[in-house]
Design a protein around this motif. Structure first.
Motif, PDB file in Angstrom:
ATOM      1  N   PHE A  13       0.916  -1.251  -0.019  1.00  0.00           N
ATOM      2  CA  PHE A  13       0.169  -0.017  -0.115  1.00  0.00           C
ATOM      3  C   PHE A  13       0.877   1.231  -0.101  1.00  0.00           C
ATOM      4  N   LEU A  14       1.880   0.981   0.944  1.00  0.00           N
ATOM      5  CA  LEU A  14       2.923   2.333   0.841  1.00  0.00           C
ATOM      6  C   LEU A  14       3.574   2.646  -0.309  1.00  0.00           C
ATOM      7  N   LEU A  15       4.061   1.510  -0.911  1.00  0.00           N
ATOM      8  CA  LEU A  15       4.905   1.462  -2.044  1.00  0.00           C
ATOM      9  C   LEU A  15       3.804   2.021  -3.380  1.00  0.00           C
ATOM     10  N   LYS A  16       2.804   1.650  -3.532  1.00  0.00           N
ATOM     11  CA  LYS A  16       1.894   2.070  -4.457  1.00  0.00           C
ATOM     12  C   LYS A  16       1.679   3.755  -4.182  1.00  0.00           C
ATOM     13  N   ALA A  17       1.409   4.173  -2.951  1.00  0.00           N
ATOM     14  CA  ALA A  17       1.271   5.370  -2.671  1.00  0.00           C
ATOM     15  C   ALA A  17       2.430   6.250  -2.924  1.00  0.00           C
ATOM     16  N   LEU A  18       3.711   5.581  -2.749  1.00  0.00           N
ATOM     17  CA  LEU A  18       4.938   6.464  -3.220  1.00  0.00           C
ATOM     18  C   LEU A  18       4.940   6.850  -4.776  1.00  0.00           C
ATOM     19  N   ALA A  19       4.649   5.481  -5.345  1.00  0.00           N
ATOM     20  CA  ALA A  19       4.879   5.628  -6.645  1.00  0.00           C
ATOM     21  C   ALA A  19       3.719   6.497  -7.431  1.00  0.00           C
ATOM     22  N   GLY A  20       2.640   6.715  -6.659  1.00  0.00           N
ATOM     23  CA  GLY A  20       1.817   7.643  -7.163  1.00  0.00           C
ATOM     24  C   GLY A  20       2.244   9.244  -7.079  1.00  0.00           C
ATOM     25  N   ILE A  21       3.253   9.337  -6.333  1.00  0.00           N
ATOM     26  CA  ILE A  21       3.965  10.661  -6.221  1.00  0.00           C
ATOM     27  C   ILE A  21       5.165  10.842  -6.768  1.00  0.00           C
ATOM     28  N   GLY A  22       5.560   9.752  -7.593  1.00  0.00           N
ATOM     29  CA  GLY A  22       6.718   9.827  -8.392  1.00  0.00           C
ATOM     30  C   GLY A  22       8.057   9.212  -7.562  1.00  0.00           C
ATOM     31  N   ARG A  23       7.740   8.414  -6.702  1.00  0.00           N
ATOM     32  CA  ARG A  23       8.977   7.954  -5.727  1.00  0.00           C
ATOM     33  C   ARG A  23       9.129   6.639  -6.001  1.00  0.00           C
ATOM     34  N   VAL A  24      10.263   6.060  -5.811  1.00  0.00           N
ATOM     35  CA  VAL A  24      10.326   4.396  -5.991  1.00  0.00           C
ATOM     36  C   VAL A  24      11.323   4.233  -5.041  1.00  0.00           C
ATOM     37  N   VAL A  25      11.272   2.786  -4.432  1.00  0.00           N
ATOM     38  CA  VAL A  25      11.809   2.241  -3.222  1.00  0.00           C
ATOM     39  C   VAL A  25      12.799   1.091  -3.832  1.00  0.00           C
ATOM     40  N   PRO A  26      14.086   1.287  -3.715  1.00  0.00           N
ATOM     41  CA  PRO A  26      15.014   0.139  -4.197  1.00  0.00           C
ATOM     42  C   PRO A  26      14.877  -0.916  -3.409  1.00  0.00           C
ATOM     43  N   ASP A  27      14.909  -0.651  -1.904  1.00  0.00           N
ATOM     44  CA  ASP A  27      15.026  -1.833  -0.932  1.00  0.00           C
ATOM     45  C   ASP A  27      13.740  -1.732  -0.167  1.00  0.00           C
ATOM     46  N   PRO A  28      12.821  -2.279  -0.469  1.00  0.00           N
ATOM     47  CA  PRO A  28      11.571  -2.137   0.209  1.00  0.00           C
ATOM     48  C   PRO A  28      11.684  -2.908   1.647  1.00  0.00           C
ATOM     49  N   GLU A  29      12.321  -3.954   1.799  1.00  0.00           N
ATOM     50  CA  GLU A  29      12.655  -4.624   2.820  1.00  0.00           C
ATOM     51  C   GLU A  29      13.316  -3.638   3.998  1.00  0.00           C
ATOM     52  N   ALA A  30      14.367  -2.799   3.544  1.00  0.00           N
ATOM     53  CA  ALA A  30      14.934  -1.918   4.346  1.00  0.00           C
ATOM     54  C   ALA A  30      14.194  -0.802   4.861  1.00  0.00           C
ATOM     55  N   LEU A  31      13.218  -0.301   4.029  1.00  0.00           N
ATOM     56  CA  LEU A  31      12.434   0.643   4.261  1.00  0.00           C
ATOM     57  C   LEU A  31      11.281   0.196   5.384  1.00  0.00           C
ATOM     58  N   SER A  32      10.853  -0.882   5.092  1.00  0.00           N
ATOM     59  CA  SER A  32       9.910  -1.475   6.202  1.00  0.00           C
ATOM     60  C   SER A  32      10.593  -1.652   7.881  1.00  0.00           C
ATOM     61  N   GLN A  33      11.953  -2.100   7.701  1.00  0.00           N
ATOM     62  CA  GLN A  33      12.717  -2.398   8.967  1.00  0.00           C
ATOM     63  C   GLN A  33      12.836  -1.005   9.554  1.00  0.00           C
TER      64      GLN A  33
END
Length: 210
Positions: A145-165
């Motif tokens: 849900f967060l990754l989709k929201a960030l993509a909607g404002i033009g941001r990508v997350v290279p390491d989703p697991e690191a962001l989650s932690q």
């Protein structure tokens, strides 16, 4: 007649289980997980020990069932929060973070109970593994849900697991600060600011080098 009785028994069992879960949360929060007993939970719920043991084998098992239920509620809140975000005309990073914080509210009762159970679980290799597995499962269910929201404002997350932690660490640390000083607006504002900085640190604008 037998088929009619089955659903009623199942419903009654479900109600008993739910009352035990609700009673346990109160008892654990008031007494502390380590000092709570099956008898105290049963007394609070208005049941006998037999009702408890027909649903759970130990207080550990009861807590994990409670955690599973709250995790499902958490996933539902994340979905609702970010569905609301999608309906905004021009969402931005601040809006995404605000929706994220709305999905992970501060709950002193649950914080006390979960912190004590975590300390208890760290003494048991089996419980350590259960906790680690469940934390990963929660992240896998909510992070999209967060990754989709960030993509909607033009941001990508290279390491989703690191962001989650990182977000879990920020939530746990700032939750303690906010609950210790519940009337301090500055502490709350800093919590929001720290979440924002972490999201920025672990994401890039689309097209940036990772």
């Amino acid at each position: 007649m037998a088929t009619e009785r089955g659903p009623r028994v199942t419903k009654r069992r479900g109600e008993t289980r739910q009352r035990l879960l609700e009673a346990a949360l109160v008892v654990f929060a008031e007494e502390g997980f380590g000092r709570s007993t099956v008898e105290q939970v049963c007394s609070r719920a208005g049941y006998s020990r037999g009702a408890f043991y027909s649903n759970f084998s130990t207080l550990d098992e009861l807590f994990l069932a409670m955690w599973e239920q709250r995790s499902a509620d958490h996933v539902a809140r994340m979905r609702e929060a970010f569905e609301a975000s999608e309906q905004e005309s021009a969402p931005d990073l601040q809006g995404v973070v605000e929706h994220l914080l709305r999905a992970v509210p501060l709950d002193e009762e649950w914080y006390r109970v979960s912190a004590e159970f975590t300390a208890h679980a760290l003494r048991s290799p089996d419980l350590r593994r259960v906790i680690a597995d469940r934390e990963r499962a929660i992240a896998a269910s909510t992070l999209p849900f967060l990754l989709k929201a960030l993509a909607g404002i033009g941001r990508v997350v290279p390491d989703p697991e690191a962001l989650s932690q990182a977000l879990v660490a920020v939530h746990d640390g700032t939750a303690l600060q906010c609950l210790s000083e519940p009337g301090d607006a500055v502490v709350r504002r800093r919590r929001t600011d720290l979440f924002t900085r972490v999201v920025i640190a672990y994401s890039n604008e689309s097209g940036e080098e990772s």
